[in-house]
Scaffold this motif. Structure first.
Motif, PDB file in Angstrom:
ATOM      1  N   LEU A 167       0.834  -1.202   0.000  1.00 21.11           N
ATOM      2  CA  LEU A 167       0.000   0.000   0.000  1.00 21.11           C
ATOM      3  C   LEU A 167       0.870   1.254   0.000  1.00 21.11           C
ATOM      4  O   LEU A 167       0.612   2.198  -0.762  1.00 21.11           O
ATOM      5  CB  LEU A 167      -0.933   0.003   1.214  1.00 21.11           C
ATOM      6  N   THR A 168       1.917   1.262   0.803  1.00 19.24           N
ATOM      7  CA  THR A 168       2.820   2.417   0.854  1.00 19.24           C
ATOM      8  C   THR A 168       3.478   2.635  -0.510  1.00 19.24           C
ATOM      9  O   THR A 168       3.559   3.775  -0.991  1.00 19.24           O
ATOM     10  CB  THR A 168       3.896   2.199   1.939  1.00 19.24           C
ATOM     11  N   GLN A 169       3.930   1.559  -1.154  1.00 19.44           N
ATOM     12  CA  GLN A 169       4.553   1.679  -2.474  1.00 19.44           C
ATOM     13  C   GLN A 169       3.550   2.206  -3.506  1.00 19.44           C
ATOM     14  O   GLN A 169       3.886   3.089  -4.310  1.00 19.44           O
ATOM     15  CB  GLN A 169       5.087   0.325  -2.942  1.00 19.44           C
ATOM     16  N   ILE A 170       2.347   1.692  -3.474  1.00 18.54           N
ATOM     17  CA  ILE A 170       1.328   2.117  -4.438  1.00 18.54           C
ATOM     18  C   ILE A 170       0.940   3.575  -4.204  1.00 18.54           C
ATOM     19  O   ILE A 170       0.738   4.333  -5.166  1.00 18.54           O
ATOM     20  CB  ILE A 170       0.101   1.184  -4.358  1.00 18.54           C
ATOM     21  N   GLU A 171       0.869   3.982  -2.938  1.00 22.93           N
ATOM     22  CA  GLU A 171       0.549   5.388  -2.647  1.00 22.93           C
ATOM     23  C   GLU A 171       1.650   6.318  -3.168  1.00 22.93           C
ATOM     24  O   GLU A 171       1.363   7.389  -3.704  1.00 22.93           O
ATOM     25  CB  GLU A 171       0.349   5.584  -1.138  1.00 22.93           C
ATOM     26  N   LYS A 172       2.917   5.890  -3.007  1.00 24.89           N
ATOM     27  CA  LYS A 172       4.025   6.698  -3.534  1.00 24.89           C
ATOM     28  C   LYS A 172       3.944   6.794  -5.056  1.00 24.89           C
ATOM     29  O   LYS A 172       4.145   7.867  -5.636  1.00 24.89           O
ATOM     30  CB  LYS A 172       5.377   6.112  -3.115  1.00 24.89           C
ATOM     31  N   GLU A 173       3.656   5.661  -5.689  1.00 29.96           N
ATOM     32  CA  GLU A 173       3.526   5.657  -7.145  1.00 29.96           C
ATOM     33  C   GLU A 173       2.363   6.548  -7.582  1.00 29.96           C
ATOM     34  O   GLU A 173       2.481   7.314  -8.537  1.00 29.96           O
ATOM     35  CB  GLU A 173       3.298   4.218  -7.628  1.00 29.96           C
ATOM     36  N   ARG A 174       1.250   6.469  -6.880  1.00 29.39           N
ATOM     37  CA  ARG A 174       0.088   7.303  -7.193  1.00 29.39           C
ATOM     38  C   ARG A 174       0.433   8.788  -7.054  1.00 29.39           C
ATOM     39  O   ARG A 174       0.108   9.603  -7.925  1.00 29.39           O
ATOM     40  CB  ARG A 174      -1.077   6.955  -6.260  1.00 29.39           C
ATOM     41  N   ASP A 175       1.112   9.123  -5.948  1.00 31.53           N
ATOM     42  CA  ASP A 175       1.482  10.518  -5.733  1.00 31.53           C
ATOM     43  C   ASP A 175       2.403  11.021  -6.840  1.00 31.53           C
ATOM     44  O   ASP A 175       2.268  12.160  -7.305  1.00 31.53           O
ATOM     45  CB  ASP A 175       2.153  10.685  -4.359  1.00 31.53           C
ATOM     46  N   GLY A 176       3.347  10.177  -7.256  1.00 30.98           N
ATOM     47  CA  GLY A 176       4.247  10.558  -8.354  1.00 30.98           C
ATOM     48  C   GLY A 176       3.486  10.780  -9.650  1.00 30.98           C
ATOM     49  O   GLY A 176       3.737  11.753 -10.376  1.00 30.98           O
ATOM     50  N   LEU A 177       2.543   9.894  -9.954  1.00 32.87           N
ATOM     51  CA  LEU A 177       1.743  10.044 -11.174  1.00 32.87           C
ATOM     52  C   LEU A 177       0.852  11.288 -11.110  1.00 32.87           C
ATOM     53  O   LEU A 177       0.698  11.999 -12.105  1.00 32.87           O
ATOM     54  CB  LEU A 177       0.894   8.791 -11.407  1.00 32.87           C
ATOM     55  N   LEU A 178       0.285  11.542  -9.938  1.00 32.76           N
ATOM     56  CA  LEU A 178      -0.546  12.753  -9.791  1.00 32.76           C
ATOM     57  C   LEU A 178       0.284  14.015  -9.977  1.00 32.76           C
ATOM     58  O   LEU A 178      -0.161  14.982 -10.605  1.00 32.76           O
ATOM     59  CB  LEU A 178      -1.234  12.776  -8.421  1.00 32.76           C
ATOM     60  N   HIS A 179       1.489  14.005  -9.420  1.00 39.17           N
ATOM     61  CA  HIS A 179       2.380  15.161  -9.591  1.00 39.17           C
ATOM     62  C   HIS A 179       2.739  15.345 -11.069  1.00 39.17           C
ATOM     63  O   HIS A 179       2.705  16.457 -11.597  1.00 39.17           O
ATOM     64  CB  HIS A 179       3.644  14.968  -8.749  1.00 39.17           C
ATOM     65  N   GLU A 180       3.082  14.242 -11.718  1.00 39.86           N
ATOM     66  CA  GLU A 180       3.417  14.304 -13.141  1.00 39.86           C
ATOM     67  C   GLU A 180       2.216  14.788 -13.955  1.00 39.86           C
ATOM     68  O   GLU A 180       2.363  15.622 -14.857  1.00 39.86           O
ATOM     69  CB  GLU A 180       3.845  12.912 -13.627  1.00 39.86           C
ATOM     70  N   PHE A 181       1.041  14.273 -13.645  1.00 31.29           N
ATOM     71  CA  PHE A 181      -0.158  14.686 -14.362  1.00 31.29           C
ATOM     72  C   PHE A 181      -0.445  16.170 -14.148  1.00 31.29           C
ATOM     73  O   PHE A 181      -0.748  16.895 -15.102  1.00 31.29           O
ATOM     74  CB  PHE A 181      -1.361  13.847 -13.902  1.00 31.29           C
ATOM     75  N   SER A 182      -0.323  16.621 -12.891  1.00 30.76           N
ATOM     76  CA  SER A 182      -0.635  18.034 -12.615  1.00 30.76           C
ATOM     77  C   SER A 182       0.391  18.966 -13.271  1.00 30.76           C
ATOM     78  O   SER A 182       0.045  20.066 -13.705  1.00 30.76           O
ATOM     79  CB  SER A 182      -0.709  18.291 -11.113  1.00 30.76           C
ATOM     80  N   SER A 183       1.648  18.527 -13.351  1.00 27.45           N
ATOM     81  CA  SER A 183       2.642  19.395 -13.990  1.00 27.45           C
ATOM     82  C   SER A 183       2.487  19.376 -15.521  1.00 27.45           C
ATOM     83  O   SER A 183       2.851  20.341 -16.189  1.00 27.45           O
ATOM     84  CB  SER A 183       4.062  18.992 -13.589  1.00 27.45           C
ATOM     85  N   ASN A 184       1.926  18.305 -16.082  1.00 33.01           N
ATOM     86  CA  ASN A 184       1.727  18.220 -17.529  1.00 33.01           C
ATOM     87  C   ASN A 184       0.326  18.622 -17.970  1.00 33.01           C
ATOM     88  O   ASN A 184       0.089  18.791 -19.162  1.00 33.01           O
ATOM     89  CB  ASN A 184       2.000  16.796 -18.027  1.00 33.01           C
TER      90      ASN A 184
END
Length: 116
Positions: free
Chosen positions: A72-89
């Motif tokens: 769960l911790t790994q998936i949350e980190k991955e989700r946060d990274g994707l959300l950051h990437e999505f918001s910056s793009n």
């Protein structure tokens, strides 16, 4: 006196050192005590075996919980990274999509004019 002799002939003699019906109560109590002790011992062994099984299941469940929490911790980190990437793009995506819509509209108009 004849009546007393008849009773003695019919009834078997009762030994005086043994309780009624020819049963030795001390032996019976010892047998019951031994049997009860064996039953209690078997019950305790069964309880210990069941406790061991439950402890093993608890350890397995705790390990599964730790693994699930790590995933769960790994998936949350991955989700946060994707959300950051999505918001910056996303501003770029909005610009690209509005450009595409404008291009489609221009092409539609040109096609309409050609078919007339």
């Amino acid at each position: 006196m004849m009546y007393a002799d008849m009773i003695c002939d019919v009834m078997p003699p009762i030994p005086e050192d043994v309780g009624g019906h020819g049963i030795d109560h001390d032996d019976m109590e010892t047998e019951i005590g031994d049997e009860a002790e064996a039953n209690i011992e078997q019950l305790m062994v069964s309880m210990l075996e069941e406790r061991d099984k439950l402890q093993e299941k608890l350890r397995d469940s705790e390990e599964n919980l730790r693994n699930s929490q790590q995933k769960l911790t790994q998936i949350e980190k991955e989700r946060d990274g994707l959300l950051h990437e999505f918001s910056s793009n996303s501003p770029q995506l909005l610009i690209d999509s509005s450009y595409l819509f404008k291009s489609i509209n221009v092409n539609d108009r040109q096609l309409s004019l050609m078919s007339i």
